[in-house]
Write an enzyme that holds these catalytic residues in place. Structure first.
Site, PDB file in Angstrom:
ATOM      1  N   HIS A 134      88.540 115.299  75.810  1.00  0.00           N
ATOM      2  CA  HIS A 134      89.427 114.243  75.301  1.00  0.00           C
ATOM      3  C   HIS A 134      88.991 113.746  73.927  1.00  0.00           C
ATOM      4  O   HIS A 134      89.490 112.728  73.455  1.00  0.00           O
ATOM      5  CB  HIS A 134      89.506 113.076  76.291  1.00  0.00           C
ATOM      6  N   CYS A 168      93.290 111.375  50.445  1.00  0.00           N
ATOM      7  CA  CYS A 168      94.726 111.491  50.143  1.00  0.00           C
ATOM      8  C   CYS A 168      95.501 110.210  50.400  1.00  0.00           C
ATOM      9  O   CYS A 168      96.683 110.131  50.087  1.00  0.00           O
ATOM     10  CB  CYS A 168      95.344 112.654  50.924  1.00  0.00           C
ATOM     11  N   ALA A 250      75.816 107.265  89.246  1.00  0.00           N
ATOM     12  CA  ALA A 250      75.426 108.426  88.446  1.00  0.00           C
ATOM     13  C   ALA A 250      73.955 108.372  88.015  1.00  0.00           C
ATOM     14  O   ALA A 250      73.203 109.334  88.220  1.00  0.00           O
ATOM     15  CB  ALA A 250      76.332 108.512  87.220  1.00  0.00           C
TER      16      ALA A 250
HETATM   17  P1  OAD Z   1      88.430 106.985  86.193  1.00  0.00           P
HETATM   18  O1  OAD Z   1      88.384 105.566  85.745  1.00  0.00           O
HETATM   19  O2  OAD Z   1      89.722 107.524  86.697  1.00  0.00           O
HETATM   20  O3  OAD Z   1      87.390 107.201  87.357  1.00  0.00           O
HETATM   21  C1  OAD Z   1      86.109 106.684  87.290  1.00  0.00           C
HETATM   22  C2  OAD Z   1      85.375 107.198  88.515  1.00  0.00           C
HETATM   23  O4  OAD Z   1      84.020 106.815  88.378  1.00  0.00           O
HETATM   24  C3  OAD Z   1      85.888 106.638  89.833  1.00  0.00           C
HETATM   25  O5  OAD Z   1      86.040 107.700  90.758  1.00  0.00           O
HETATM   26  C4  OAD Z   1      84.765 105.681  90.268  1.00  0.00           C
HETATM   27  O6  OAD Z   1      84.633 105.637  91.691  1.00  0.00           O
HETATM   28  C5  OAD Z   1      83.569 106.345  89.635  1.00  0.00           C
HETATM   29  N1  OAD Z   1      82.440 105.449  89.349  1.00  0.00           N
HETATM   30  C6  OAD Z   1      82.447 104.123  89.060  1.00  0.00           C
HETATM   31  N2  OAD Z   1      81.198 103.696  88.802  1.00  0.00           N
HETATM   32  C7  OAD Z   1      80.375 104.772  88.928  1.00  0.00           C
HETATM   33  C8  OAD Z   1      78.977 104.981  88.779  1.00  0.00           C
HETATM   34  N3  OAD Z   1      78.161 103.986  88.434  1.00  0.00           N
HETATM   35  N4  OAD Z   1      78.499 106.236  88.989  1.00  0.00           N
HETATM   36  C9  OAD Z   1      79.314 107.265  89.345  1.00  0.00           C
HETATM   37  N5  OAD Z   1      80.633 107.116  89.494  1.00  0.00           N
HETATM   38  C10 OAD Z   1      81.168 105.897  89.297  1.00  0.00           C
HETATM   39  O7  OAD Z   1      87.821 107.862  85.010  1.00  0.00           O
HETATM   40  P2  OAD Z   1      88.037 109.378  84.656  1.00  0.00           P
HETATM   41  O8  OAD Z   1      88.133 110.208  85.884  1.00  0.00           O
HETATM   42  O9  OAD Z   1      87.014 109.718  83.638  1.00  0.00           O
HETATM   43  O10 OAD Z   1      92.002 110.039  79.651  1.00  0.00           O
HETATM   44  O11 OAD Z   1      89.447 109.302  83.956  1.00  0.00           O
HETATM   45  C11 OAD Z   1      89.980 110.453  83.406  1.00  0.00           C
HETATM   46  C12 OAD Z   1      90.834 110.130  82.242  1.00  0.00           C
HETATM   47  O12 OAD Z   1      91.814 109.173  82.608  1.00  0.00           O
HETATM   48  C13 OAD Z   1      90.152 109.499  81.059  1.00  0.00           C
HETATM   49  O13 OAD Z   1      89.424 110.387  80.263  1.00  0.00           O
HETATM   50  C14 OAD Z   1      91.327 108.952  80.306  1.00  0.00           C
HETATM   51  C15 OAD Z   1      92.170 108.422  81.434  1.00  0.00           C
HETATM   52  O14 OAD Z   1      93.535 108.606  81.288  1.00  0.00           O
HETATM   53  C16 OAD Z   1      92.536 109.847  78.433  1.00  0.00           C
HETATM   54  O15 OAD Z   1      92.395 108.815  77.831  1.00  0.00           O
HETATM   55  C17 OAD Z   1      93.300 111.022  77.898  1.00  0.00           C
END
Ligand code: OAD
Length: 264
Positions: A134, A168, A250
């Protein structure tokens, strides 16, 4: 409330993941916002998530405010929210999870990290085989000419919104994938190449895995026989598919696994 049974289960899972990591020559780490949650950054979904049902002060969901369509229509508004995210990143730092991933990369023959995070923390922690699918908020690109540059701080952007290109004069933007935009083909290609080579072990950490290109490596592992480990306190799209699910944070979980590997 955590019980001694929970702690025994956690220890057993850590030991299992560590023995797989010791054996593995090639490892893929798939990471999401949960990895940076341990640095104090908000996730997108779930408690305190940016995409919770609260609209932005401009009366629209954050997905709309941070979309490619809005960038074309009202770049100043998109920049306002991107700066908020960038300032939050600037006030935080990589944590032990980022460090362990970089240490594993230095210690093993072939280790890659596929991240959805735009905070640049994996790079700052030392990961080099990195596919930031991303993008990266600190990497700027001109919307008209080929000028690209990296900023150290939000202050480097100057006082005008949207900031403009010093070559530019057109608007500049960060090289991040906004809602409704396509992934960069070059990164997709790099991911494809690495997946074709295959991995001995895949970790999926701190991501809800809502995108097909994120859950894909885990799904493929079922036919390829790759071992898979999830680290996440909550249930996700891939929790029922992985070989080993560790319900932990994590930073502490990766640190426990890596410490155990080094003791073996
Ligand atoms: P999410 O916010 O969807 O998910 C975060 C995940 O991290 C959840 O499953 C939580 O349970 C978990 N979590 C929370 N705290 C944690 C910790 N301390 N250790 C481990 N896990 C933990 O985030 P992403 O899956 O990264 O895209 O979201 C994907 C994409 O959705 C992002 O990159 C963004 C968004 O749309 C764009 O902006 C294009």
């Amino acid at each position: 409330m955590a019980t001694s049974g929970d702690s025994d289960r956690f220890e057993a899972s850590v030991a299992q993941a560590a023995s797989w990591l010791v054996e593995a020559q090639s490892v893929l780490f798939v990471t999401g916002a949960g990895v940076s949650a341990d640095s104090g950054l908000p996730t997108y979904r779930g408690v305190g998530g940016l995409y919770d049902d609260v609209p932005t002060p401009d009366g629209m969901p954050i997905e709309q405010a941070l979309s490619g369509e809005m960038l074309a229509r009202d770049p100043k508004l998109v920049w306002k929210y991107m700066l908020q995210v960038a300032r939050a990143v600037e006030g935080a730092a990589p944590n032990r999870a980022h460090e362990v991933i970089a240490e594993v990369e230095r210690a093993k023959p072939r280790v890659w990290t596929l991240t959805q995070n735009v905070d640049g923390f994996h790079r700052r922690a030392g990961s080099r085989n990195l596919i930031d699918i991303h993008g990266d908020l600190s990497q700027m690109t001109c919307t008209r000419c080929p000028h690209r540059y990296r900023i150290e701080s939000v202050d480097d952007l100057g006082p005008y919104l949207p900031p403009f290109c010093n070559q530019c004069g057109a608007d500049i933007r960060p090289e991040v994938v906004l809602f409704g935009e396509f992934l960069l083909e070059e990164k997709v290609q790099r991911l494809r190449e690495q997946l074709e080579r295959g991995f001995d072990l895949i970790f999926t950490i701190g991501t809800t895995s809502v995108f097909a290109y994120i859950s894909g490596p885990i799904l493929q592992s079922r036919v390829r026989g790759t071992r898979t480990v999830e680290i996440n306190p909550d249930q996700t799209e891939v929790s029922d598919i992985v070989d080993l699910r560790i319900t932990g944070r994590a930073a502490t979980t990766l640190d426990a696994i890596w410490t155990r590997c080094q003791a073996d």
